[in-house]
Design an enzyme around this catalytic site. Structure first.
Site, PDB file in Angstrom:
ATOM      1  N   ASN A  10     -65.077  -4.475 -21.654  1.00 11.80           N
ATOM      2  CA  ASN A  10     -64.828  -5.314 -20.477  1.00 11.80           C
ATOM      3  C   ASN A  10     -66.149  -5.450 -19.723  1.00 11.80           C
ATOM      4  OD1 ASN A  10     -64.041  -6.507 -18.121  1.00 11.80           O
ATOM      5  ND2 ASN A  10     -62.680  -4.853 -17.452  1.00 11.80           N
ATOM      6  N   LYS A  12     -66.769  -7.179 -17.182  1.00 13.89           N
ATOM      7  CA  LYS A  12     -66.558  -7.381 -15.735  1.00 13.89           C
ATOM      8  C   LYS A  12     -67.466  -8.512 -15.247  1.00 13.89           C
ATOM      9  CE  LYS A  12     -64.895  -2.682 -15.400  1.00 13.89           C
ATOM     10  NZ  LYS A  12     -64.731  -1.458 -14.635  1.00 13.89           N
ATOM     11  N   HIS A  96     -55.885  -5.604 -14.550  1.00 15.82           N
ATOM     12  CA  HIS A  96     -56.905  -4.566 -14.377  1.00 15.82           C
ATOM     13  C   HIS A  96     -56.817  -4.010 -12.952  1.00 15.82           C
ATOM     14  CE1 HIS A  96     -60.745  -2.561 -14.052  1.00 15.82           C
ATOM     15  NE2 HIS A  96     -60.775  -2.549 -15.373  1.00 15.82           N
ATOM     16  N   GLU A  98     -58.980  -3.302 -10.876  1.00 21.48           N
ATOM     17  CA  GLU A  98     -59.850  -3.986  -9.901  1.00 21.48           C
ATOM     18  C   GLU A  98     -59.183  -5.252  -9.382  1.00 21.48           C
ATOM     19  OE1 GLU A  98     -63.326  -4.025 -12.394  1.00 21.48           O
ATOM     20  OE2 GLU A  98     -63.511  -1.848 -12.128  1.00 21.48           O
ATOM     21  N   GLU A 168     -55.664   3.132 -17.700  1.00 20.17           N
ATOM     22  CA  GLU A 168     -56.950   3.289 -17.025  1.00 20.17           C
ATOM     23  C   GLU A 168     -56.729   3.965 -15.668  1.00 20.17           C
ATOM     24  OE1 GLU A 168     -60.046   0.321 -18.665  1.00 20.17           O
ATOM     25  OE2 GLU A 168     -59.079  -0.596 -16.964  1.00 20.17           O
ATOM     26  N   GLY A 174     -65.585   3.773 -13.696  1.00 15.55           N
ATOM     27  CA  GLY A 174     -66.919   3.611 -13.108  1.00 15.55           C
ATOM     28  C   GLY A 174     -67.388   4.823 -12.322  1.00 15.55           C
ATOM     29  N   SER A 214     -64.693   5.449 -17.806  1.00 14.50           N
ATOM     30  CA  SER A 214     -65.901   6.221 -18.110  1.00 14.50           C
ATOM     31  C   SER A 214     -65.997   6.673 -19.568  1.00 14.50           C
ATOM     32  CB  SER A 214     -66.034   7.421 -17.160  1.00 14.50           C
ATOM     33  OG  SER A 214     -66.147   6.961 -15.816  1.00 14.50           O
TER      34      SER A 214
END
Ligand code: 13P
Length: 258
Positions: A10, A12, A96, A98, A168, A174, A214
């Site tokens: 991904n 992003k 996702h 985010e 996730e 991250g 990660s």
């Protein structure tokens, strides 16, 4: 039931068309000989055409990072499933964290997007996962199964095999803080058990459940050896061809899950 490992990157909001083209060329070179693993990369919308062109005939699929559920209309800034399909995407990431956290996407939105993706012939990767606070209060399993209830509503036996799930945990994205292999396996097993309760055990056994958060070349092998971890959704480490390739090779070196 044997499941082929699946490693997806991904990107992003990184890699405009020029840099995406270079990264796709590098991936093509690094991954040419890797046949044992399914691979996909998800560039930003604007870089999809370059990446599709560059990865044609490589077996590396292209995914989008989002879509809108409506088939057309006055939805400024949005993209339909059909447009993504026309542009050469095979997969689409949906829900996702985010998007949920920063852009207010809800479980009913995820469900609408999932149905739109399937209608257009895109293979969805549905993301679920708990926050740190939810994990620390012992609610991780409850959170992900509650997400599944709404996210997968109306998904039939025919459609389930087309769906990939990505676990996730938000606290691992991250942050450099990966879920340990036992922590990830525990939630993956709970997801599969939820699937067994809602579909047949054969169908539940066929669904691939990816881990994301990660993942890097050093920790991938140990995660991917766990029985219910069928691949990875990789963020930061997918932005360099060599590190993404190392993760893909770690997936290829293990036996498929049973
Ligand atoms: P990182 O690998 O950078 O933690 O990102 C994970 C992720 O969000 C993939 O979708």
């Amino acid at each position: 039931m044997s499941r082929r490992k699946f490693i997806a990157g991904n990107w992003k909001m990184h890699m405009g068309p020029g840099r995406a083209d270079t990264l796709a060329q590098d991936l093509r070179r690094e991954l040419l000989d890797l046949q044992a693993v399914d691979l996909a990369v998800a560039p930003p919308f604007i870089s999809i055409p370059e990446v599709v062109a560059r990865l044609r005939h490589t077996g590396i699929h292209v995914a989008a990072q989002n879509l809108h559920w409506e088939p057309r209309g006055a939805f400024t800034g949005e993209i339909t499933a059909e447009m993504l399909r026309d542009s050469g995407c095979t997969y689409v990431i949906i829900g996702h964290s985010e998007r949920r956290r920063l852009f207010g996407e809800t479980d009913p939105d995820v469900n609408r997007k999932l149905h739109a993706a399937l209608r257009a012939g895109l293979l969805p990767i549905v993301c679920i996962g708990e926050s740190l606070e939810q994990r620390e209060s012992g609610k991780a399993t409850e959170v992900v199964t509650t997400q599944l209830e709404t996210d997968l509503a109306g998904i039939t036996d025919d459609h389930l095999p087309l769906v990939t799930i990505a676990y996730e945990p938000i606290w691992a994205i991250g942050t450099g803080r990966t879920a340990s292999p036992p922590q990830a396996q525990e939630i993956h097993a709970a997801i599969r058990s939820w699937l067994r309760q809602h579909y047949s055990s054969g169908l539940a056994a066929a669904v691939r459940i990816l881990y994301g958060g990660s993942v890097n070349h050093a920790n991938a092998g140990n995660l991917l050896r766990r029985p219910d971890i069928d691949g990875a959704l990789v963020g930061g480490a997918s932005l360099k061809a060599s590190s993404f390739a190392a993760i893909a090779r770690a997936a290829g070196s293990g036996l498929p899950n049973h």
